[in-house]
Enzyme design. Structure first.
Site, PDB file in Angstrom:
ATOM      1  N   PRO A   1      -7.531  11.931  35.409  1.00 26.82           N
ATOM      2  CA  PRO A   1      -7.410  12.920  36.477  1.00 26.82           C
ATOM      3  C   PRO A   1      -7.189  14.338  35.943  1.00 26.82           C
ATOM      4  O   PRO A   1      -6.119  14.671  35.461  1.00 26.82           O
ATOM      5  CB  PRO A   1      -6.197  12.451  37.283  1.00 26.82           C
ATOM      6  CG  PRO A   1      -5.925  11.053  36.833  1.00 26.82           C
ATOM      7  CD  PRO A   1      -6.437  10.971  35.444  1.00 26.82           C
ATOM      8  N   GLU A   2      -8.225  15.156  36.005  1.00 27.51           N
ATOM      9  CA  GLU A   2      -8.109  16.578  35.718  1.00 27.51           C
ATOM     10  C   GLU A   2      -8.218  17.292  37.074  1.00 27.51           C
ATOM     11  O   GLU A   2      -8.172  16.639  38.110  1.00 27.51           O
ATOM     12  CB  GLU A   2      -9.218  17.025  34.761  1.00 27.51           C
ATOM     13  CG  GLU A   2      -9.271  16.207  33.465  1.00 27.51           C
ATOM     14  CD  GLU A   2     -10.362  16.645  32.508  1.00 27.51           C
ATOM     15  OE1 GLU A   2     -10.728  17.827  32.527  1.00 27.51           O
ATOM     16  OE2 GLU A   2     -10.858  15.808  31.743  1.00 27.51           O
TER      17      GLU A   2
ATOM     18  N   HIS B   1       0.140  -3.620  38.000  1.00 20.32           N
ATOM     19  CA  HIS B   1       0.665  -2.316  37.582  1.00 20.32           C
ATOM     20  C   HIS B   1       0.990  -1.395  38.749  1.00 20.32           C
ATOM     21  O   HIS B   1       0.921  -0.178  38.612  1.00 20.32           O
ATOM     22  CB  HIS B   1      -0.296  -1.617  36.612  1.00 20.32           C
ATOM     23  CG  HIS B   1      -0.709  -2.471  35.455  1.00 20.32           C
ATOM     24  ND1 HIS B   1       0.177  -2.845  34.474  1.00 20.32           N
ATOM     25  CD2 HIS B   1      -1.888  -3.046  35.148  1.00 20.32           C
ATOM     26  CE1 HIS B   1      -0.460  -3.613  33.593  1.00 20.32           C
ATOM     27  NE2 HIS B   1      -1.715  -3.754  33.987  1.00 20.32           N
TER      28      HIS B   1
ATOM     29  N   ARG C   1      -0.764   2.369  32.201  1.00 18.26           N
ATOM     30  CA  ARG C   1      -0.040   2.777  30.995  1.00 18.26           C
ATOM     31  C   ARG C   1       1.305   3.427  31.279  1.00 18.26           C
ATOM     32  O   ARG C   1       2.018   3.778  30.345  1.00 18.26           O
ATOM     33  CB  ARG C   1      -0.940   3.708  30.168  1.00 18.26           C
ATOM     34  CG  ARG C   1      -2.145   2.945  29.640  1.00 18.26           C
ATOM     35  CD  ARG C   1      -3.117   3.841  28.944  1.00 18.26           C
ATOM     36  NE  ARG C   1      -2.589   4.348  27.705  1.00 18.26           N
ATOM     37  CZ  ARG C   1      -3.273   5.139  26.884  1.00 18.26           C
ATOM     38  NH1 ARG C   1      -4.501   5.484  27.207  1.00 18.26           N
ATOM     39  NH2 ARG C   1      -2.747   5.553  25.781  1.00 18.26           N
TER      40      ARG C   1
ATOM     41  N   ARG D   1      -5.734  35.421  20.420  1.00 18.76           N
ATOM     42  CA  ARG D   1      -5.460  34.023  20.070  1.00 18.76           C
ATOM     43  C   ARG D   1      -6.471  33.516  19.054  1.00 18.76           C
ATOM     44  O   ARG D   1      -7.664  33.558  19.281  1.00 18.76           O
ATOM     45  CB  ARG D   1      -5.482  33.152  21.328  1.00 18.76           C
ATOM     46  CG  ARG D   1      -4.460  33.626  22.325  1.00 18.76           C
ATOM     47  CD  ARG D   1      -4.217  32.653  23.431  1.00 18.76           C
ATOM     48  NE  ARG D   1      -3.343  33.264  24.411  1.00 18.76           N
ATOM     49  CZ  ARG D   1      -2.019  33.244  24.340  1.00 18.76           C
ATOM     50  NH1 ARG D   1      -1.415  32.579  23.377  1.00 18.76           N
ATOM     51  NH2 ARG D   1      -1.293  33.857  25.248  1.00 18.76           N
TER      52      ARG D   1
END
Length: 274
Positions: free
Chosen positions: A2-3, A93, A112, A155
């Site tokens: 999930p982004e 889960h 997880r 940067r």
DNA sequence: ACAATTACCTGTATGC
DNA sequence: TGCATACAGGTAATTG
């Protein structure tokens, strides 16, 4: 995983199911996923509240509640939030079940167990560890080439690592970072500050296009991701470079390559991305 | 100040 | 078939 586009899709699919619904009861089967407060307080404070609306900030999902409270969810890698009608058996889960008045439920499932849930007063949401230092939203109209240039200035880290740094820009993960750098024709290893004005403008455009396309396709389902209705997205069918090592570049035919950048696999075309 | 590394987890794929 | 190992990657904490 999930982004931004996946969390946005989850927000959009859950909103009509959850809005104005009352949380009758909360069962926590794995206390470790509750970041704060302690699991008993978490359940007790949630029971009886009405869900007033949903929001997204970066990869965080915000569930607004009556009484000026907010449930904050981060799905990390394998977390799912799925709305379920009636009393279907619990998927493996399943760690938290929010039972809604009338029978349906919202279920948090995470193989997880990297995902985390927070319950906070609305006033303290902005101060939560992960949210406090979150960078700007890349789909905000205010995120123009000038804003991106200011972030990249000075940067020396590789541009891809800057895109993944949530403190600098919110919501981008490994898949979309590779895709937007390909779309912009920029080598992911380039120092961020080495991009010229034209490249910054191109990257900013590619970021917005790639994220919008991810949302339009209801997210990228490679392994675990499903939306709030349990359905897969289709953006995996439109990926240009991610997970396609050795296959021909869709633009020039050169075999795509994979390198490791900051511990993450990075996919790119050695000819198109300079 | 910044960068690299490790911990957190488990399912899946691969090699022998 | 069984076993060991690598890998997936978001974030926080740790170390350099």
């Amino acid at each position: 995983m999930p982004e931004l586009p996946e969390v946005e899709t989850i927000k959009r699919t859950l909103t009509p199911c959850l809005r104005e619904q009352k949380i009758a009861r909360v069962e926590v089967y794995h206390p470790g996923v509750i970041a704060a407060p302690d699991p008993e307080t978490f359940s007790r404070l949630l029971a009886g509240r009405i869900i007033t609306g949903l929001d997204r900030r970066g990869k965080y999902l915000l569930v607004h509640l009556s009484g000026e409270y907010c449930l904050v969810v981060h799905l990390r890698m394998t977390g799912r939030l799925v709305f379920t009608e009636g009393a279907a058996p619990l998927a493996p889960h399943t760690h938290v079940v929010f039972s809604l008045a009338g029978g349906p439920s919202l279920r948090f499932v995470d193989t997880r167990r990297f995902g985390r849930l927070y319950l906070a007063a609305k006033t303290e949401v902005e101060t939560l560890p992960g949210l406090r230092d979150l960078g700007p939203e890349p789909l905000d109209p205010a995120f123009d080439a000038l804003a991106l240039a200011a972030i990249l200035a000075g940067r020396r880290r590789p541009i891809k690592q800057v895109l993944l740094d949530q403190r600098l820009v919110a919501g981008i993960g490994n898949i979309y970072a590779d895709e937007m750098l390909f779309a912009a024709g920029i080598d992911p290893r380039r120092p961020a500050a080495s991009l010229n004005h034209e490249e910054v403008a191109r990257l900013r455009g590619a970021m917005q296009r790639v994220l919008e396309q991810g949302i339009a396709n209801r997210g990228t389902s490679i392994r675990d991701y499903v939306d709030g209705s349990g359905r897969q997205g289709s953006n995996q069918e439109h990926l240009q470079v991610y997970g396609r090592t050795g296959r021909p570049c869709p633009r020039c035919g050169q075999p795509l390559e994979r390198v490791r950048l900051g511990g993450r696999s990075t996919h790119f075309c050695p000819r198109c991305q300079v």
